[in-house]
Design a protein around this motif. Structure first.
Motif, PDB file in Angstrom:
ATOM      1  N   PRO A 101       0.841  -1.163   0.069  1.00 10.86           N
ATOM      2  CA  PRO A 101      -0.269  -0.113  -0.047  1.00 10.86           C
ATOM      3  C   PRO A 101       0.887   1.449  -0.030  1.00 10.86           C
ATOM      4  CG  PRO A 101      -0.763  -1.519   1.555  1.00 10.86           C
ATOM      5  CD  PRO A 101       0.552  -1.929   1.020  1.00 10.86           C
ATOM      6  N   TYR A 102       0.288   2.557  -0.639  1.00 11.56           N
ATOM      7  CA  TYR A 102       1.063   3.641  -0.549  1.00 11.56           C
ATOM      8  C   TYR A 102       0.659   4.465   0.585  1.00 11.56           C
ATOM      9  CZ  TYR A 102       3.219   3.176  -5.164  1.00 11.56           C
ATOM     10  OH  TYR A 102       3.830   2.715  -6.311  1.00 11.56           O
ATOM     11  N   LYS A 103       1.519   5.041   1.042  1.00  8.97           N
ATOM     12  CA  LYS A 103       1.580   6.358   2.106  1.00  8.97           C
ATOM     13  C   LYS A 103       1.642   7.539   1.313  1.00  8.97           C
ATOM     14  CE  LYS A 103       4.219   3.173   4.947  1.00  8.97           C
ATOM     15  NZ  LYS A 103       5.630   3.261   5.552  1.00  8.97           N
ATOM     16  N   ALA A 104       1.474   8.769   1.952  1.00  9.79           N
ATOM     17  CA  ALA A 104       1.299   9.970   1.361  1.00  9.79           C
ATOM     18  C   ALA A 104       1.877  10.992   2.345  1.00  9.79           C
ATOM     19  CB  ALA A 104       0.037  10.235   0.915  1.00  9.79           C
ATOM     20  N   VAL A 105       2.733  11.767   1.681  1.00 13.78           N
ATOM     21  CA  VAL A 105       3.326  12.792   2.305  1.00 13.78           C
ATOM     22  C   VAL A 105       2.700  14.170   1.769  1.00 13.78           C
ATOM     23  CG1 VAL A 105       5.314  14.155   3.358  1.00 13.78           C
ATOM     24  CG2 VAL A 105       5.287  11.624   3.198  1.00 13.78           C
ATOM     25  N   ILE A 106       2.262  15.081   2.415  1.00 11.24           N
ATOM     26  CA  ILE A 106       1.643  16.324   1.786  1.00 11.24           C
ATOM     27  C   ILE A 106       2.201  17.731   2.541  1.00 11.24           C
ATOM     28  CG2 ILE A 106      -0.396  17.509   1.455  1.00 11.24           C
ATOM     29  CD1 ILE A 106      -1.955  14.892   2.011  1.00 11.24           C
ATOM     30  N   GLY A 107       2.591  18.377   1.463  1.00 14.50           N
ATOM     31  CA  GLY A 107       3.429  19.680   2.058  1.00 14.50           C
ATOM     32  C   GLY A 107       2.717  21.029   1.276  1.00 14.50           C
ATOM     33  N   ILE A 156       2.341  18.084  -3.220  1.00 14.42           N
ATOM     34  CA  ILE A 156       2.173  19.405  -2.890  1.00 14.42           C
ATOM     35  C   ILE A 156       1.300  20.136  -3.925  1.00 14.42           C
ATOM     36  CG2 ILE A 156       3.891  21.199  -2.736  1.00 14.42           C
ATOM     37  CD1 ILE A 156       5.606  18.058  -3.443  1.00 14.42           C
ATOM     38  N   PRO A 157       0.382  21.057  -3.119  1.00 14.33           N
ATOM     39  CA  PRO A 157      -0.594  21.949  -3.774  1.00 14.33           C
ATOM     40  C   PRO A 157       0.161  23.244  -3.657  1.00 14.33           C
ATOM     41  CG  PRO A 157      -1.181  21.327  -1.589  1.00 14.33           C
ATOM     42  CD  PRO A 157      -0.131  20.651  -1.713  1.00 14.33           C
ATOM     43  N   LEU A 163      -4.598  22.622   1.528  1.00 13.06           N
ATOM     44  CA  LEU A 163      -4.173  21.190   2.069  1.00 13.06           C
ATOM     45  C   LEU A 163      -5.563  20.332   1.922  1.00 13.06           C
ATOM     46  CD1 LEU A 163      -2.228  22.117   5.034  1.00 13.06           C
ATOM     47  CD2 LEU A 163      -1.376  20.861   3.143  1.00 13.06           C
ATOM     48  N   CYS A 164      -6.552  20.907   2.348  1.00 16.21           N
ATOM     49  CA  CYS A 164      -7.894  19.864   2.185  1.00 16.21           C
ATOM     50  C   CYS A 164      -7.971  19.179   0.924  1.00 16.21           C
ATOM     51  CB  CYS A 164      -9.256  20.498   2.791  1.00 16.21           C
ATOM     52  SG  CYS A 164      -9.830  21.754   1.601  1.00 16.21           S
TER      53      CYS A 164
END
Length: 460
Positions: free
Chosen positions: A231-237, A286-287, A325-326
């Motif tokens: 499974p993939y995890k996600a890091v968001i910045g 990254i948004p 971010l949302c």
């Protein structure tokens, strides 16, 4: 930076515990007992000239203090102090050290700290400052630790460099170009969702924030596949390349080029995962947009529809980070990620509460928080858990929409923002939010790369 098995002409760095004698071969060659004149207390440095008796001009003895009191965190601090102003190549001597902290760990921590300490923000129009070489003299195998330190140190410095770049030279378009090049160099997949694609997706959070800028918004997505079908995890910045506050204009926007530190950290994290060939599957999302003002910009009391379909009443256009971010959180879940972590310079309230020492940590799952707490301790980074509570979310109820984006008055701002984000996290998804507003930069100057080590440790 490499392992060597004999000393050369470069300056010698010689760490030593307070109850440890200097190697006799050094004293014999110098012709006197240097133990009588060096200060072995923690972080004390004594420079001894060799007067032509060795090919190197002098030795810097570095006190480590009491062996039982030395931690990797203290080792990082002393190594940073030694390396901060070095302007000549050096060689680190370590064969006499293998006690409370192993020789391999010492080399790994010291070399990474050296690289980080040597970084200086580049003045525009001038070349970057070179990182001074530091070799490690040892007859024991430590090259693996040196290589790992280089990967981490350069990854952290890469994120700092992106964040330090002035916002007119690091626009959303520049962020996209940088992403494509970084992915190419490191064997990462990279997907760029442009404004047209975001409009097709109905990503109204990021698109609303973008309305005041002539530069379009983007959602950047890196993909590291190191564990086959796992499974993939996600890091968001958070990637606000400049934040004016919008119509809720900031009184002082100096330092707002650092509002994309969370996004920059994701670049560093993904580079480290790729270069270390980490056996894990991770999306880096990254948004990216500016938050500016023009005749089209979003306004207080506007109602927007986010990518999730939830509607949000705008109370403050300066509470924009949570809006981009949302959408990124929703997108990560659409990709199938069930473990998320985001990094964002989100609230001044977190700065007021924790200053520049601790990062604010929020989590919706106890087991996941314990994993991250363990990762922070292993990485020598400081985070303080702050509360999520339905009572905070209740303060964001709106008559015009599903939610308001701000309470509109002071009080628990960091928890209010975190609870807003949590409302976009679906049941069954584990999520951590890191509010790095106080730790991401040094009071408006100098990005730090805060929490990169801890997030990499968690992802691995």
């Amino acid at each position: 930076m490499k392992q060597i098995e004999s000393l050369n002409k470069h300056i010698v760095i010689y760490p030593i515990y307070d109850n440890q004698p200097v190697d006799s071969w050094l004293c014999d060659a110098l012709g006197y007992d240097v133990n009588d004149i060096i200060d072995k207390d923690y972080a004390k440095m004594t420079q001894i000239h060799t007067l032509g008796k060795y090919p190197f001009p002098y030795i810097i003895f570095v006190g480590l203090g009491k062996e039982e009191k030395l931690t990797t965190a203290k080792l990082r601090d002393v190594a940073m102090k030694v390396s901060k102003d070095l302007d000549k190549p050096t060689q680190l001597v370590v064969d006499h050290l293998d006690k409370t902290i192993s020789r391999q760990t010492l080399v790994r921590v010291w070399m990474e700290s050296h690289i980080i300490a040597q970084y200086k923000e580049r003045k525009i129009g001038h070349d970057e400052k070179d990182i001074m070489d530091m070799d490690v003299m040892s007859v024991h195998p430590v090259q693996k630790e040196i290589d790992e330190a280089i990967i981490y140190g350069t990854g952290i410095n890469y994120a700092r460099k992106l964040a330090d770049t002035p916002s007119n030279l690091m626009t959303p378009e520049d962020m996209v170009k940088e992403a494509i090049e970084m992915a190419k160099q490191n064997g990462l997949e990279c997907t760029i969702l442009d404004k047209a694609k975001l409009e097709d997706m109905k990503a109204g959070g990021i698109l609303s924030v973008n309305l005041g800028s002539h530069i379009p918004a983007y959602m950047i997505c890196f993909k590291h596949n190191g564990d086959k079908d796992a499974p993939y995890k996600a890091v968001i910045g958070k990637g606000i390349t400049f934040d004016s506050g919008g119509y809720n204009l900031k009184g002082n926007s100096y330092g707002m080029k650092y509002d994309m530190c969370g996004g920059a950290d994701v670049y560093g994290i993904m580079q480290i995962l790729a270069q270390s060939q980490a056996k894990t599957n991770v999306y880096g999302i990254i948004p990216v947009t500016e938050n500016l003002v023009n005749g089209q910009a979003y306004k207080p009391q506007d109602v927007i529809t986010t990518l999730s379909g939830k509607t949000v009443e705008i109370v403050s256009t300066d509470a924009e980070g949570r809006l981009i971010l949302c959408d990124a959180i929703t997108y990560a879940q659409q990709l199938g990620a069930k473990k998320l972590i985001d990094l964002a310079t989100l609230t001044g309230a977190c700065v007021a509460a924790l200053g520049d020492v601790y990062t604010g940590v929020f989590c919706n799952d106890e087991e996941y928080y314990q994993e991250f707490d363990k990762a922070m301790k292993a990485s020598d980074e400081k985070g303080w858990r702050l509360p999520l509570d339905q009572a905070y979310l209740d303060k964001l109820q709106s008559k015009s929409a599903d939610l308001k984006n701000s309470m509109g008055k002071p009080g628990a701002g960091a928890s209010i923002a975190a609870n807003f984000l949590e409302s976009f996290v679906e049941e069954g998804t584990k999520w951590i939010h890191l509010d790095i507003a106080g730790t991401a930069d040094q009071n408006g100057t100098g990005a730090t790369g805060a929490m990169i080590r801890s997030v990499v440790e968690l992802m691995k």
